[in-house]
Enzyme design. Sequence first.
Site, PDB file in Angstrom:
ATOM      1  N   ASP A 195     -16.926   7.791  -8.372  1.00  0.00           N
ATOM      2  CA  ASP A 195     -16.675   7.216  -7.052  1.00  0.00           C
ATOM      3  C   ASP A 195     -15.223   6.826  -6.853  1.00  0.00           C
ATOM      4  O   ASP A 195     -14.891   6.218  -5.843  1.00  0.00           O
ATOM      5  CB  ASP A 195     -17.535   5.950  -6.863  1.00  0.00           C
ATOM      6  CG  ASP A 195     -19.013   6.257  -7.016  1.00  0.00           C
ATOM      7  OD1 ASP A 195     -19.369   7.430  -6.778  1.00  0.00           O
ATOM      8  OD2 ASP A 195     -19.779   5.361  -7.382  1.00  0.00           O
TER       9      ASP A 195
ATOM     10  N   PHE B  52     -16.048  -5.663  -7.119  1.00  0.00           N
ATOM     11  CA  PHE B  52     -16.274  -4.224  -6.903  1.00  0.00           C
ATOM     12  C   PHE B  52     -17.350  -3.749  -7.883  1.00  0.00           C
ATOM     13  O   PHE B  52     -17.318  -4.100  -9.061  1.00  0.00           O
ATOM     14  CB  PHE B  52     -14.974  -3.449  -7.147  1.00  0.00           C
ATOM     15  CG  PHE B  52     -14.882  -2.163  -6.378  1.00  0.00           C
ATOM     16  CD1 PHE B  52     -14.120  -2.076  -5.225  1.00  0.00           C
ATOM     17  CD2 PHE B  52     -15.568  -1.035  -6.816  1.00  0.00           C
ATOM     18  CE1 PHE B  52     -14.052  -0.877  -4.523  1.00  0.00           C
ATOM     19  CE2 PHE B  52     -15.494   0.159  -6.112  1.00  0.00           C
ATOM     20  CZ  PHE B  52     -14.735   0.235  -4.962  1.00  0.00           C
TER      21      PHE B  52
ATOM     22  N   HIS C 139      -8.877   7.282  -7.707  1.00  0.00           N
ATOM     23  CA  HIS C 139      -7.752   6.719  -8.468  1.00  0.00           C
ATOM     24  C   HIS C 139      -8.264   5.974  -9.712  1.00  0.00           C
ATOM     25  O   HIS C 139      -7.660   4.998 -10.165  1.00  0.00           O
ATOM     26  CB  HIS C 139      -6.888   5.824  -7.588  1.00  0.00           C
ATOM     27  CG  HIS C 139      -7.625   4.710  -6.905  1.00  0.00           C
ATOM     28  ND1 HIS C 139      -8.789   4.882  -6.212  1.00  0.00           N
ATOM     29  CD2 HIS C 139      -7.338   3.387  -6.833  1.00  0.00           C
ATOM     30  CE1 HIS C 139      -9.182   3.715  -5.746  1.00  0.00           C
ATOM     31  NE2 HIS C 139      -8.334   2.786  -6.105  1.00  0.00           N
TER      32      HIS C 139
ATOM     33  N   SER D  97     -11.168  -4.535 -10.237  1.00  0.00           N
ATOM     34  CA  SER D  97     -10.617  -4.579 -11.600  1.00  0.00           C
ATOM     35  C   SER D  97      -9.086  -4.576 -11.604  1.00  0.00           C
ATOM     36  O   SER D  97      -8.460  -5.096 -12.527  1.00  0.00           O
ATOM     37  CB  SER D  97     -11.129  -3.385 -12.404  1.00  0.00           C
ATOM     38  OG  SER D  97     -12.528  -3.496 -12.543  1.00  0.00           O
ATOM     39  N   PHE D  98      -8.509  -3.976 -10.567  1.00  0.00           N
ATOM     40  CA  PHE D  98      -7.044  -3.936 -10.466  1.00  0.00           C
ATOM     41  C   PHE D  98      -6.455  -5.349 -10.440  1.00  0.00           C
ATOM     42  O   PHE D  98      -5.348  -5.584 -10.927  1.00  0.00           O
ATOM     43  CB  PHE D  98      -6.652  -3.165  -9.196  1.00  0.00           C
ATOM     44  CG  PHE D  98      -5.198  -2.840  -9.089  1.00  0.00           C
ATOM     45  CD1 PHE D  98      -4.677  -1.716  -9.709  1.00  0.00           C
ATOM     46  CD2 PHE D  98      -4.336  -3.657  -8.355  1.00  0.00           C
ATOM     47  CE1 PHE D  98      -3.330  -1.412  -9.612  1.00  0.00           C
ATOM     48  CE2 PHE D  98      -2.995  -3.365  -8.256  1.00  0.00           C
ATOM     49  CZ  PHE D  98      -2.486  -2.239  -8.885  1.00  0.00           C
TER      50      PHE D  98
ATOM     51  N   ALA E  38     -16.131  -3.034 -13.544  1.00  0.00           N
ATOM     52  CA  ALA E  38     -16.769  -1.722 -13.711  1.00  0.00           C
ATOM     53  C   ALA E  38     -16.002  -0.719 -12.873  1.00  0.00           C
ATOM     54  O   ALA E  38     -15.910  -0.862 -11.647  1.00  0.00           O
ATOM     55  CB  ALA E  38     -18.230  -1.784 -13.265  1.00  0.00           C
ATOM     56  N   VAL E  39     -15.416   0.263 -13.532  1.00  0.00           N
ATOM     57  CA  VAL E  39     -14.712   1.328 -12.824  1.00  0.00           C
ATOM     58  C   VAL E  39     -15.459   2.627 -13.094  1.00  0.00           C
ATOM     59  O   VAL E  39     -15.645   3.020 -14.254  1.00  0.00           O
ATOM     60  CB  VAL E  39     -13.236   1.439 -13.263  1.00  0.00           C
ATOM     61  CG1 VAL E  39     -12.472   2.321 -12.278  1.00  0.00           C
ATOM     62  CG2 VAL E  39     -12.582   0.072 -13.345  1.00  0.00           C
TER      63      VAL E  39
ATOM     64  N   PHE F  84     -11.380  -7.601 -23.099  1.00  0.00           N
ATOM     65  CA  PHE F  84     -11.397  -6.508 -22.116  1.00  0.00           C
ATOM     66  C   PHE F  84     -12.835  -6.055 -21.898  1.00  0.00           C
ATOM     67  O   PHE F  84     -13.383  -5.267 -22.669  1.00  0.00           O
ATOM     68  CB  PHE F  84     -10.538  -5.342 -22.614  1.00  0.00           C
ATOM     69  CG  PHE F  84     -10.418  -4.232 -21.611  1.00  0.00           C
ATOM     70  CD1 PHE F  84      -9.751  -4.423 -20.414  1.00  0.00           C
ATOM     71  CD2 PHE F  84     -10.982  -2.990 -21.854  1.00  0.00           C
ATOM     72  CE1 PHE F  84      -9.638  -3.409 -19.478  1.00  0.00           C
ATOM     73  CE2 PHE F  84     -10.880  -1.952 -20.934  1.00  0.00           C
ATOM     74  CZ  PHE F  84     -10.203  -2.164 -19.741  1.00  0.00           C
TER      75      PHE F  84
HETATM   76  N1  INI Z   1     -12.270  -1.516  -8.456  1.00  0.00           N
HETATM   77  C1  INI Z   1     -13.167  -1.579  -9.476  1.00  0.00           C
HETATM   78  O1  INI Z   1     -13.271  -2.624 -10.141  1.00  0.00           O
HETATM   79  N2  INI Z   1     -13.948  -0.518  -9.735  1.00  0.00           N
HETATM   80  C2  INI Z   1     -13.875   0.648  -9.041  1.00  0.00           C
HETATM   81  O2  INI Z   1     -14.637   1.595  -9.365  1.00  0.00           O
HETATM   82  C3  INI Z   1     -12.951   0.720  -7.961  1.00  0.00           C
HETATM   83  N3  INI Z   1     -12.854   1.900  -7.149  1.00  0.00           N
HETATM   84  O3  INI Z   1     -13.801   2.693  -7.130  1.00  0.00           O
HETATM   85  O4  INI Z   1     -11.882   2.117  -6.445  1.00  0.00           O
HETATM   86  C4  INI Z   1     -12.135  -0.398  -7.699  1.00  0.00           C
HETATM   87  N4  INI Z   1     -11.236  -0.348  -6.685  1.00  0.00           N
HETATM   88  C5  INI Z   1     -10.646  -1.539  -6.138  1.00  0.00           C
HETATM   89  C6  INI Z   1      -9.395  -1.983  -6.887  1.00  0.00           C
HETATM   90  O5  INI Z   1      -9.744  -2.551  -8.128  1.00  0.00           O
HETATM   91  C7  INI Z   1      -8.636  -3.048  -6.079  1.00  0.00           C
HETATM   92  O6  INI Z   1      -9.481  -4.134  -5.832  1.00  0.00           O
HETATM   93  C8  INI Z   1      -8.124  -2.504  -4.733  1.00  0.00           C
HETATM   94  O7  INI Z   1      -7.378  -1.325  -4.926  1.00  0.00           O
HETATM   95  C9  INI Z   1      -7.202  -3.555  -4.065  1.00  0.00           C
HETATM   96  O8  INI Z   1      -6.033  -3.819  -4.854  1.00  0.00           O
END
Ligand code: INI
Length: 159
Positions: free
Chosen positions: A90, A23, A93, A61-62, A85-86, A118
Amino acid sequence: MAIFEGRFTEASGLRIAVVVARFNDLVTTRLLSGCLDCLSRHGIDVTASSSQLDVAWVPGSFEIPLVAQRLAASGRYQVVITLGAVIRGDTPHFDVVVAEASKGVAAAARETGIPVIFGVLTTDTLQQALERAGIKSNLGWSYGLQALEMGSLMAGLPG
Ligand code: INI
């Protein structure tokens, strides 16, 4: 009195895993490239045939903590680096993703005893993220350095 501190000159014995989120890969591929540049310049083999370095890609990142924990627990690596990168602008959540990533990375390190760096950027805008991933400086380089320091420090601690 003992003073424990990591060195940057003994990297050749380290095995390192890097977990990278796809992501925002405009940002994360640059973080990875800065990180590999740092590791390479400190003696880590970062070539495709390397037995010292492995890279795992996750969707976002999740997902970083789950994979970081698995790799840290494998016994194969002395350090795990996470890169993501979060971007708040955009990400409705944003807080959830950042909290899970940061708490999960800390838990992975504590539960395995392996340092997990981290390297998840949290910014308000894509511009800010890009500035920290190479346009101005590249924090990927710093995360590589911190991994070397922690790998060396942990190897020198008692127990
Ligand atoms: N994941 C990121 O690493 N950065 C983000 O900015 C982001 N946004 O914008 O939502 C993001 N979402 C995906 C999340 O990490 C999971 O992959 C997804 O929810 C599936 O579990």
